[in-house]
Scaffold this motif. Structure first.
Motif, PDB file in Angstrom:
ATOM      1  N   TYR A  81      68.124  61.684 -33.447  1.00  0.00           N
ATOM      2  CA  TYR A  81      67.432  62.649 -33.882  1.00  0.00           C
ATOM      3  C   TYR A  81      65.815  62.277 -33.635  1.00  0.00           C
ATOM      4  N   PRO A  82      65.365  62.276 -32.407  1.00  0.00           N
ATOM      5  CA  PRO A  82      64.000  61.871 -32.207  1.00  0.00           C
ATOM      6  C   PRO A  82      63.038  62.487 -32.869  1.00  0.00           C
ATOM      7  N   GLN A  83      63.185  63.745 -33.487  1.00  0.00           N
ATOM      8  CA  GLN A  83      62.179  64.201 -34.333  1.00  0.00           C
ATOM      9  C   GLN A  83      61.726  63.411 -35.536  1.00  0.00           C
ATOM     10  N   ARG A  84      62.810  62.629 -36.113  1.00  0.00           N
ATOM     11  CA  ARG A  84      62.721  61.993 -37.296  1.00  0.00           C
ATOM     12  C   ARG A  84      62.901  60.385 -37.311  1.00  0.00           C
ATOM     13  N   SER A  85      62.009  59.772 -38.340  1.00  0.00           N
ATOM     14  CA  SER A  85      62.272  58.362 -38.285  1.00  0.00           C
ATOM     15  C   SER A  85      63.584  58.175 -39.553  1.00  0.00           C
ATOM     16  N   VAL A  86      63.832  56.988 -39.331  1.00  0.00           N
ATOM     17  CA  VAL A  86      65.172  56.754 -40.356  1.00  0.00           C
ATOM     18  C   VAL A  86      64.739  56.774 -41.699  1.00  0.00           C
ATOM     19  N   ASN A  87      63.425  56.428 -41.890  1.00  0.00           N
ATOM     20  CA  ASN A  87      62.840  56.408 -43.332  1.00  0.00           C
ATOM     21  C   ASN A  87      63.040  57.952 -43.947  1.00  0.00           C
TER      22      ASN A  87
ATOM     23  N   ARG B 207      58.659  70.575 -34.351  1.00  0.00           N
ATOM     24  CA  ARG B 207      58.612  70.574 -35.705  1.00  0.00           C
ATOM     25  C   ARG B 207      57.924  71.953 -36.315  1.00  0.00           C
ATOM     26  N   PRO B 208      58.320  72.547 -37.230  1.00  0.00           N
ATOM     27  CA  PRO B 208      58.013  73.882 -37.685  1.00  0.00           C
ATOM     28  C   PRO B 208      56.671  73.925 -37.967  1.00  0.00           C
TER      29      PRO B 208
END
Lengths: 308, 551
Positions: A81-87, B207-208
């Motif tokens: 999920y490249p838009q999100r960090s694991v944190n 992102r939104p």
């Protein structure tokens, strides 16, 4: 007391470090790349992506980078999920799994301890048999049977509760019951056994002899000693509830961290796998420590080394 | 007392069957008619149109971003979207698109330069787009993907703010449909460059809180692994014809959960990327809200031509002819799938499927004997691998039994976890491997070029044939439509003579959709633009033509 806790806490760090290094190496040994998919990825793009995540460097260097980052509380990026960090992923999912686990625990304690008390106080009566039959059933029915059964009744037949999703209180009732019932059954048996053991002890006989009312004897004296096995089980139970929520979260489509235990490994999402492993092992170690401390508080006979 | 309780539970379970209901679960709208709710499947990796490569992300990109053309909701044929008209040169090599004035949802005007920049962006390695090959018909793109030229050299030029000129390598009869594909939809250059200038990670722009788009819907919420909430975009050029106000796309991976939510009325449609699982088809197909439609996709087995005895074409053909495909779709897949012995489905854009026999066990035995294995004697142990899924397992078991019965050979079946499966496929360490391919546009090339051309990364058979490449190229350079199709058929015929893969059946889609959902049409491409949907409980309304909104 504080010294004891502090010493035990320090002892956890090497254990955790061994777990981190071992899992870091094991997941890298698994065949397959985080970026392969059914549509082939062009070589030039693959090189670009791998460099971006630092996967082109030698493994020891990667491990070093990872530990450095971890020391700063950063679990790194997720490859899936490249838009999100694991944190971020953990910060979003953990409260959801925790909520679910707490609902399940509340249900388990309420029903389990209740049934256990009834069973112990009215030993060998019809009530006792019913409570223990419930316990047997609860332990035997797996969550993937109980969950769909509850959905069938409460969602599809009566339209009372939603069959899946997350967001409102209505969404956690069925999964909470599904997840908690097996633990309710354990608690019922532990409570009953614990209470029966203390029933015949001297201090309970003394309490009765003093002329205390039955309810006071049960709730003030018997429960305190009789619940020790329950408390022992509580720590691992919370940790297990969180891991055990994998199936329940899948059945009810709850976006907690449960499914990551499996999915992150399948996706070869190195960052997320490590994040989950570190989190869960830290949780398990902390819970065990907490149980040791709780023991001391509940049972005056146990004295901690180094405590006054 | 206890016995009574059990009777109640059993009675209720029986009662749940609701035999008199012609629909599966509730047929009553249980939420606001302004909001369409459906399942969009797995959490997408990207929703950036230039980076998407999976159906769940593409569904969102298609509805957030608007391109030169769009898909007709019923036929999937290209209809004008941002391009109001276009001129095509007589040789079919130059397309000039005339764009209507339109804007991004932040109010910035959208120009032809946005298209030029966006298409070139897809080709830059740092964009990490995995679907650069779909642009390969454009002049100069092959040189870019091979690393010998810069993306700036390709044949795409914005002549002015409202005119886009595209030069092609060869005539592409389906080019107007191709540019409707999400990879060709524009991204906001002004916004992305600002993002970069601020030192932010460009990946985050979808992102939104950051996204700028131009399609019929805006991204209002993105609840990770829960749902995407789309809201009608008032700045979209055709906003007055977008009927629903909101669309909630749930992220449900488990088919059972999605079925439960559909049955309870929590979702109105099983969604564009989820099928009714095979084990449910028999019990659900008599419901009025069950829809079955052919899908532009082929299920096949790769045969590794480099591993003996599969390096002998007679063995490959024997294996192909010994499979009773009709029996396979009737008894195993059960969803009305169409058996096929060649790669391109019959009737695709006027294409005629090759007349290859579906099943001929006698000829199969003969070929195997000629190859030196009469009656399957001394035939080495081959292995079929498939990714772990009940469906693939059942198909493989049926085929294993057919080969045993018809050819007297033993085949081992082994399931593989998805990533391990892909690894073995890419490294060529397999004998026979299960695969499927969903076409991206209505032209035989979506199969012939994407799967079998020697230069395609998706060709995982080890079969690379310059003659085939030449035939394909010749066909694609032909201007006359019918002549081109004939030549494509020659190319396919050449490939099927070598049989590097073993086609089994054409996919079908199995949907559940509530009777109050309108503007939804089953189609082979599997594209359902949300701007045409509306929810209305009056049954009579269903009979109205699509464009007439009863409100």
């Amino acid at each position: 007391m504080i010294r004891f806790v502090f010493k035990r806490f320090l002892g956890l760090i090497p254990t955790l470090l061994v777990i981190i290094v071992a899992s870091f190496l094991i997941i890298r040994l698994a065949p397959g790349s985080p970026f392969t998919q059914d549509r082939a990825v062009p070589k030039s793009v693959l090189v670009e992506i791998e460099a971006k995540y630092g996967l082109d460097k030698p493994l020891p260097v990667q491990l070093g980078h990872y530990l450095m980052r971890l020391a700063h509380g950063d679990f790194g990026p997720s490859t899936k999920y490249p838009q999100r960090s694991v944190n971020e992923i953990i910060a979003e999912g953990l409260p959801i799994t925790l909520t679910l686990s707490l609902v399940a625990l509340a249900w388990a304690l309420l029903v389990g301890v209740g049934a256990g008390i009834i069973g112990a106080v009215r030993q060998n009566s019809k009530w006792d048999q019913a409570a223990m039959a419930f316990a047997m059933l609860g332990i035997s029915i797996p969550t993937f049977v109980l969950g769909p059964l509850l959905v069938l009744l409460f969602s599809l037949h009566w339209y009372l509760l939603p069959p899946g999703g997350f967001g409102e209180w209505r969404h956690v009732i069925l999964p909470g019951i599904t997840l908690g019932t097996a633990y309710a059954a354990y608690f019922a048996r532990l409570t009953r056994a614990g209470l029966l053991e203390v029933t015949r002890s001297d201090y309970i006989r003394t309490a009765h002899a003093k002329g205390l009312p039955e309810s006071t004897v049960i709730f003030r004296h018997m429960l305190r000693g009789g619940l020790l096995p329950v408390v022992t089980f509580l720590g691992p139970a919370i940790a297990h509830l969180m891991v055990g929520s994998v199936i329940v979260e899948k059945i009810f489509n709850i976006p907690g961290i449960g499914p990551y235990f499996v999915d992150a490994a399948f996706n070869r999402d190195y960052g997320l796998v490590m994040g989950i492993v570190v989190l869960e092992s830290a949780l398990l170690l902390m819970m065990n420590l907490l149980v040791d401390v709780m023991y001391a508080v509940l049972d005056p006979r146990i004295r901690l080394q180094g405590a006054p | 007392m206890v016995r009574h309780a059990w009777l109640m539970v059993i009675g209720c379970l029986v009662g749940c069957q609701q035999v008199d209901n012609p629909y599966f679960g509730t047929a009553t709208l249980r939420h606001s008619p302004d909001e369409l709710r459906f399942n969009n499947g797995a959490e997408p990796r990207h929703i950036d149109p230039g980076k998407c490569s999976e159906s769940s992300g593409g569904e969102i990109a298609n509805n957030l971003f608007s391109g030169l053309t769009d898909y007709d909701p019923a036929t999937s044929a290209p209809v004008p979207d941002l391009a109001t008209s276009w001129d095509i040169s007589p040789d079919g090599l130059v397309y000039t698109f005339h764009l209507r004035p339109s804007q991004w949802n932040d109010g910035t005007p959208l120009t032809a330069h946005d298209f030029e920049w966006s298409w070139k962006r897809v080709l830059r390695p740092e964009t990490e787009s995995v679907y650069t090959s779909i642009l390969s018909d454009i002049k100069g793109v092959s040189a870019v993907t091979q690393g010998s030229a810069s993306p700036d050299s390709i044949g795409v030029h914005a002549i002015d703010d409202h005119t886009l000129r595209v030069e092609l390598e060869h005539p592409v009869p389906h080019f107007l449909e191709l540019v409707a594909y999400y990879t060709f939809r524009p991204v906001p250059r002004h916004h992305l460059e600002k993002f970069k200038a601020q030192g932010l990670d460009e990946t985050l722009w979808t992102r939104p809180e950051y996204i700028v788009s131009n399609g019929p819907f805006n991204l209002k919420e993105w609840k990770f692994r829960q749902y995407f909430l789309l809201e009608r975009n008032p700045l979209y050029w055709d906003a007055k014809n977008v009927k629903i106000k909101f669309a909630r796309l749930y992220t449900i991976e488990e088919a059972h959960t999605a079925l439960n939510m559909y049955r309870a009325g929590e979702i109105d449609w099983l969604g564009p990327s989820m099928d009714v699982p095979a084990e449910f088809i028999d019990s659900l197909k008599h419901y009025k809200d069950y829809v079955q439609t052919p899908h532009l996709g082929v299920y096949y087995y790769w045969l590794n031509v480099k591993k003996p005895p599969l390096d002998d074409v007679r063995v490959r053909k024997a294996l192909a002819l010994a499979i009773d495909r009709q029996s396979l779709v009737t008894h195993i897949t059960r969803g009305g799938e169409i058996p096929i012995a060649s790669l391109v489905p019959d009737g695709l854009a006027g294409y005629k499927a090759l007349p290859i026999p579906l099943y001929d066990p006698d000829l199969a035995r003969k070929l195997l004997a000629e190859a030196g294995y009469p009656g399957g004697k001394n035939f080495p142990h081959l292995r079929v691998i498939y990714n772990t899924l009940t469906h693939h397992k059942q198909v493989a078991e049926a085929i294993q039994e057919m080969w045993q019965r018809n050819l007297g050979i033993q085949i081992d079946l082994e399931n593989r976890e998805w990533k391990v499966f892909l690894d073995e496929l890419d490294s060529g360490e397999y004998h026979i491997a299960r695969m499927g391919w969903i076409g991206d546009y209505a032209d035989p090339n979506t199969f012939l070029q994407e799967i079998l051309a020697s230069y395609s990364d998706n060709n995982r058979s080890g079969w690379k044939d310059p003659t085939y490449d030449r035939l394909l190229k010749e066909a694609n350079n032909t201007v006359n439509r019918q002549e081109r199709l004939n030549r494509l058929q020659m190319a396919e015929s050449h490939a099927m003579d070598a049989m590097p893969l073993l086609p089994l059946y054409v996919y079908t889609r199995k949907f559940l959709v509530k009777p109050y959902v309108h503007g939804w049409h089953p189609n082979m491409r599997g594209i359902y633009p949300l701007k045409y949907f509306w929810l209305e409980e009056t049954r009579a309304v269903r009979e109205l033509p699509l464009q007439e909104n009863p409100k």
